[in-house]
Design a protein around this motif. Structure first.
Motif, PDB file in Angstrom:
ATOM      1  N   MET A   1      -0.684 -31.648  11.096  1.00 31.46           N
ATOM      2  CA  MET A   1       0.483 -32.206  11.955  1.00 31.46           C
ATOM      3  C   MET A   1       1.598 -32.103  11.613  1.00 31.46           C
ATOM      4  SD  MET A   1       0.470 -35.792  14.097  1.00 31.46           S
ATOM      5  CE  MET A   1      -1.244 -35.767  14.439  1.00 31.46           C
ATOM      6  N   LYS A   2       2.665 -31.594  12.128  1.00 31.88           N
ATOM      7  CA  LYS A   2       4.110 -31.229  11.862  1.00 31.88           C
ATOM      8  C   LYS A   2       4.775 -32.481  11.930  1.00 31.88           C
ATOM      9  CE  LYS A   2       4.321 -26.318  12.221  1.00 31.88           C
ATOM     10  NZ  LYS A   2       2.958 -26.015  12.508  1.00 31.88           N
ATOM     11  N   VAL A   3       5.913 -32.932  11.333  1.00 33.62           N
ATOM     12  CA  VAL A   3       6.894 -33.995  11.695  1.00 33.62           C
ATOM     13  C   VAL A   3       8.045 -33.459  12.080  1.00 33.62           C
ATOM     14  CG1 VAL A   3       7.865 -35.828  10.682  1.00 33.62           C
ATOM     15  CG2 VAL A   3       5.713 -35.372   9.747  1.00 33.62           C
ATOM     16  N   VAL A   4       8.700 -33.562  12.945  1.00 33.99           N
ATOM     17  CA  VAL A   4       9.981 -32.968  13.518  1.00 33.99           C
ATOM     18  C   VAL A   4      11.061 -34.185  13.367  1.00 33.99           C
ATOM     19  CG1 VAL A   4      11.540 -32.241  15.448  1.00 33.99           C
ATOM     20  CG2 VAL A   4       9.055 -31.797  15.379  1.00 33.99           C
ATOM     21  N   ILE A   5      11.950 -33.796  12.489  1.00 30.69           N
ATOM     22  CA  ILE A   5      13.126 -34.796  12.238  1.00 30.69           C
ATOM     23  C   ILE A   5      14.388 -34.499  12.851  1.00 30.69           C
ATOM     24  CG2 ILE A   5      14.451 -35.969  10.496  1.00 30.69           C
ATOM     25  CD1 ILE A   5      11.944 -35.530   8.588  1.00 30.69           C
ATOM     26  N   LEU A   6      15.075 -35.143  13.738  1.00 29.04           N
ATOM     27  CA  LEU A   6      16.153 -34.696  14.270  1.00 29.04           C
ATOM     28  C   LEU A   6      17.400 -35.200  13.575  1.00 29.04           C
ATOM     29  CD1 LEU A   6      15.415 -36.528  17.844  1.00 29.04           C
ATOM     30  CD2 LEU A   6      15.590 -33.987  17.215  1.00 29.04           C
ATOM     31  N   ALA A   7      18.005 -34.132  12.988  1.00 26.34           N
ATOM     32  CA  ALA A   7      19.116 -34.553  11.803  1.00 26.34           C
ATOM     33  C   ALA A   7      20.250 -33.674  12.183  1.00 26.34           C
ATOM     34  CB  ALA A   7      18.451 -33.961  10.471  1.00 26.34           C
ATOM     35  N   GLY A   8      20.810 -33.347  13.457  1.00 28.15           N
ATOM     36  CA  GLY A   8      21.968 -32.693  13.949  1.00 28.15           C
ATOM     37  C   GLY A   8      23.294 -33.507  14.189  1.00 28.15           C
ATOM     38  N   GLY A   9      22.979 -34.775  14.633  1.00 26.91           N
ATOM     39  CA  GLY A   9      24.092 -35.624  14.938  1.00 26.91           C
ATOM     40  C   GLY A   9      25.291 -35.700  14.481  1.00 26.91           C
ATOM     41  N   LEU A  10      26.392 -36.271  15.049  1.00 26.65           N
ATOM     42  CA  LEU A  10      27.541 -36.117  14.189  1.00 26.65           C
ATOM     43  C   LEU A  10      27.780 -37.532  13.300  1.00 26.65           C
ATOM     44  CD1 LEU A  10      30.208 -35.045  17.079  1.00 26.65           C
ATOM     45  CD2 LEU A  10      29.210 -33.630  14.995  1.00 26.65           C
ATOM     46  N   GLY A  11      26.908 -38.454  13.585  1.00 29.78           N
ATOM     47  CA  GLY A  11      27.073 -39.810  12.710  1.00 29.78           C
ATOM     48  C   GLY A  11      28.317 -40.429  13.023  1.00 29.78           C
ATOM     49  N   THR A  12      29.146 -40.555  14.159  1.00 31.86           N
ATOM     50  CA  THR A  12      30.353 -41.185  14.294  1.00 31.86           C
ATOM     51  C   THR A  12      30.461 -42.475  14.060  1.00 31.86           C
ATOM     52  OG1 THR A  12      29.906 -41.419  16.698  1.00 31.86           O
ATOM     53  CG2 THR A  12      30.901 -39.250  16.107  1.00 31.86           C
ATOM     54  N   GLY A 108      17.425 -33.909  23.203  1.00 27.39           N
ATOM     55  CA  GLY A 108      16.310 -33.305  23.938  1.00 27.39           C
ATOM     56  C   GLY A 108      16.220 -31.815  23.978  1.00 27.39           C
ATOM     57  N   GLY A 109      17.662 -31.381  23.973  1.00 25.63           N
ATOM     58  CA  GLY A 109      17.891 -29.901  23.662  1.00 25.63           C
ATOM     59  C   GLY A 109      17.570 -29.577  22.454  1.00 25.63           C
ATOM     60  N   ARG A 110      17.628 -30.312  21.310  1.00 26.63           N
ATOM     61  CA  ARG A 110      17.206 -30.043  20.188  1.00 26.63           C
ATOM     62  C   ARG A 110      15.732 -29.800  20.030  1.00 26.63           C
ATOM     63  NH1 ARG A 110      21.492 -30.202  16.793  1.00 26.63           N
ATOM     64  NH2 ARG A 110      23.276 -31.608  17.262  1.00 26.63           N
ATOM     65  N   LEU A 111      15.275 -30.763  20.616  1.00 24.80           N
ATOM     66  CA  LEU A 111      13.432 -30.793  20.679  1.00 24.80           C
ATOM     67  C   LEU A 111      13.068 -29.370  21.296  1.00 24.80           C
ATOM     68  CD1 LEU A 111      11.059 -32.258  19.757  1.00 24.80           C
ATOM     69  CD2 LEU A 111      11.113 -33.716  21.768  1.00 24.80           C
ATOM     70  N   ALA A 112      13.657 -29.233  22.304  1.00 30.13           N
ATOM     71  CA  ALA A 112      13.423 -27.917  23.175  1.00 30.13           C
ATOM     72  C   ALA A 112      13.673 -26.621  22.345  1.00 30.13           C
ATOM     73  CB  ALA A 112      14.336 -28.051  24.405  1.00 30.13           C
ATOM     74  N   ARG A 113      14.341 -26.674  21.590  1.00 30.48           N
ATOM     75  CA  ARG A 113      14.717 -25.358  20.756  1.00 30.48           C
ATOM     76  C   ARG A 113      13.624 -25.242  19.648  1.00 30.48           C
ATOM     77  NH1 ARG A 113      20.737 -23.697  19.452  1.00 30.48           N
ATOM     78  NH2 ARG A 113      21.959 -24.214  21.526  1.00 30.48           N
ATOM     79  N   ILE A 114      12.881 -26.185  19.318  1.00 32.68           N
ATOM     80  CA  ILE A 114      11.954 -25.990  18.282  1.00 32.68           C
ATOM     81  C   ILE A 114      10.403 -25.969  18.619  1.00 32.68           C
ATOM     82  CG2 ILE A 114      13.627 -27.007  16.453  1.00 32.68           C
ATOM     83  CD1 ILE A 114      10.594 -29.197  17.696  1.00 32.68           C
ATOM     84  N   GLN A 115      10.203 -25.872  20.182  1.00 29.89           N
ATOM     85  CA  GLN A 115       9.172 -25.543  20.530  1.00 29.89           C
ATOM     86  C   GLN A 115       8.480 -24.814  19.985  1.00 29.89           C
ATOM     87  OE1 GLN A 115       8.910 -25.404  24.923  1.00 29.89           O
ATOM     88  NE2 GLN A 115       6.808 -25.433  25.047  1.00 29.89           N
ATOM     89  N   SER A 116       8.900 -23.437  19.698  1.00 29.80           N
ATOM     90  CA  SER A 116       8.077 -22.209  19.218  1.00 29.80           C
ATOM     91  C   SER A 116       7.368 -22.578  17.794  1.00 29.80           C
ATOM     92  CB  SER A 116       8.813 -20.998  19.093  1.00 29.80           C
ATOM     93  OG  SER A 116      10.031 -21.214  18.235  1.00 29.80           O
ATOM     94  N   TYR A 117       8.079 -23.545  17.148  1.00 33.28           N
ATOM     95  CA  TYR A 117       7.570 -23.925  15.800  1.00 33.28           C
ATOM     96  C   TYR A 117       6.389 -24.877  15.756  1.00 33.28           C
ATOM     97  CZ  TYR A 117      11.767 -21.477  14.204  1.00 33.28           C
ATOM     98  OH  TYR A 117      12.795 -20.525  13.919  1.00 33.28           O
ATOM     99  N   ILE A 118       6.324 -25.640  16.916  1.00 34.51           N
ATOM    100  CA  ILE A 118       5.266 -26.404  17.097  1.00 34.51           C
ATOM    101  C   ILE A 118       4.115 -25.827  17.723  1.00 34.51           C
ATOM    102  CG2 ILE A 118       4.728 -28.810  18.166  1.00 34.51           C
ATOM    103  CD1 ILE A 118       6.936 -28.916  15.779  1.00 34.51           C
ATOM    104  N   GLY A 119       4.063 -25.119  18.634  1.00 33.86           N
ATOM    105  CA  GLY A 119       3.025 -24.604  19.397  1.00 33.86           C
ATOM    106  C   GLY A 119       2.484 -25.588  20.237  1.00 33.86           C
ATOM    107  N   ASP A 120       0.856 -25.405  20.506  1.00 32.22           N
ATOM    108  CA  ASP A 120       0.294 -26.289  21.280  1.00 32.22           C
ATOM    109  C   ASP A 120      -0.374 -27.192  20.643  1.00 32.22           C
ATOM    110  OD1 ASP A 120      -0.800 -27.188  23.946  1.00 32.22           O
ATOM    111  OD2 ASP A 120      -2.549 -26.065  23.639  1.00 32.22           O
ATOM    112  N   GLU A 121       0.385 -28.359  19.818  1.00 30.58           N
ATOM    113  CA  GLU A 121      -0.148 -29.097  18.678  1.00 30.58           C
ATOM    114  C   GLU A 121       0.334 -30.552  18.969  1.00 30.58           C
ATOM    115  OE1 GLU A 121       0.056 -27.992  14.805  1.00 30.58           O
ATOM    116  OE2 GLU A 121      -1.034 -25.821  15.217  1.00 30.58           O
TER     117      GLU A 121
END
Length: 258
Positions: A1-12, A108-121
């Motif tokens: 099972m893959k682990v997706v980590i959201l790591a792109g924010g600005l951290g203001t 949500g946009g970041r998650l949508a962009r990595i869909q191809s790396y997750i597949g149907d899992e």
């Protein structure tokens, strides 16, 4: 099972540090908090990571590019063929996919962009700024038994966050409130388990996962909560960072389960 980590924010909210580096690269005990998060998952046997990059994402790429070297004893021999000899490697058994998901893209946009790396899992999802002693294996087992399409770890940090309305008997999430009216409200602590159906609820780069997608999934009866009363700490501010540093230096960091 893959682990997706959201790591792109600005951290203001922790700009004292994040103007120099992305928030997930802010160090606790000499290691980026991103490393601590990955060590938690790896302890439970989850070694395959997809990291969503954005702000200063190249710094995260460089960290992993050099990680093997950082974690090894080496000899650089400039006398004979400019050789590098690896004597001992203590790097992790990780497979790390780093995806540039855009500077201004929302969660949500970041998650949508990595869909191809997750597949149907089935996959796991968390943020790049929070640590916990949550038993990941129990979270996954709860998700499987619940038959939900999204399970969110619910924690109770007090009244400074937005809260979820959770049905006591079933654990289903029925809605959200902007702010807790009093201490004791349950909030989304990250550390989620999701089915690929989640991608159907996502939009473009301006899609905020915690708003419309989660709200619609809760309305559709597809989202549940795993209530956890153990240790959880998000590194939102400099004060949070100091707290985590003190715990690590005391050799009593609750999230250090490895």
């Amino acid at each position: 099972m893959k682990v997706v980590i959201l790591a792109g924010g600005l951290g203001t909210r922790i700009s004292e540090e994040s103007y120099l580096r992305p928030k997930p690269m802010i160090e606790i005990g000499g290691y980026p908090i991103l490393w601590h998060i990955m060590k938690i998952y790896s302890h439970y046997g989850y070694h395959d990571f997809v990291i969503c990059l954005g702000y200063k994402g190249n710094m995260i790429k460089e960290f992993f590019s050099d990680y093997f070297l950082y974690m090894s004893d080496v000899t650089f021999d400039f006398r004979e063929n400019n050789r590098m000899v690896i004597h001992q490697n203590v790097a992790e058994p990780w497979r790390v996919t780093l995806v540039d998901t855009g500077l201004e893209t929302q969660t949500g946009g970041r998650l949508a962009r990595i869909q191809s790396y997750i597949g149907d899992e089935t996959f796991m999802l968390t943020y790049g700024d929070g640590v916990t002693d949550l038993p990941i294996d129990q979270l996954v087992e709860h998700h499987k038994k619940s038959k939900n399409k999204l399970t969110v770890t619910a924690i109770q940090p007090g009244g400074r966050y937005g809260v979820m309305n959770i049905v006591e008997d079933t654990g289903m999430v029925q809605g959200f409130a902007e702010k807790a009216k009093e201490d004791g409200g349950w909030i989304n602590g990250g550390f989620m388990v999701a089915e690929p159906e989640v991608f159907r609820y996502l939009g473009g780069d301006d899609c905020i996962f915690e708003r419309s997608p989660m709200e619609r999934m809760s309305t559709d009866g597809l989202m549940g909560a795993y209530r956890y009363n153990g240790f959880w700490q998000c590194m939102d501010t400099q004060r949070d960072k100091f707290k985590l540093e003190q715990l690590w230096e005391s050799k009593n960091a609750p999230w250090k389960v490895w």
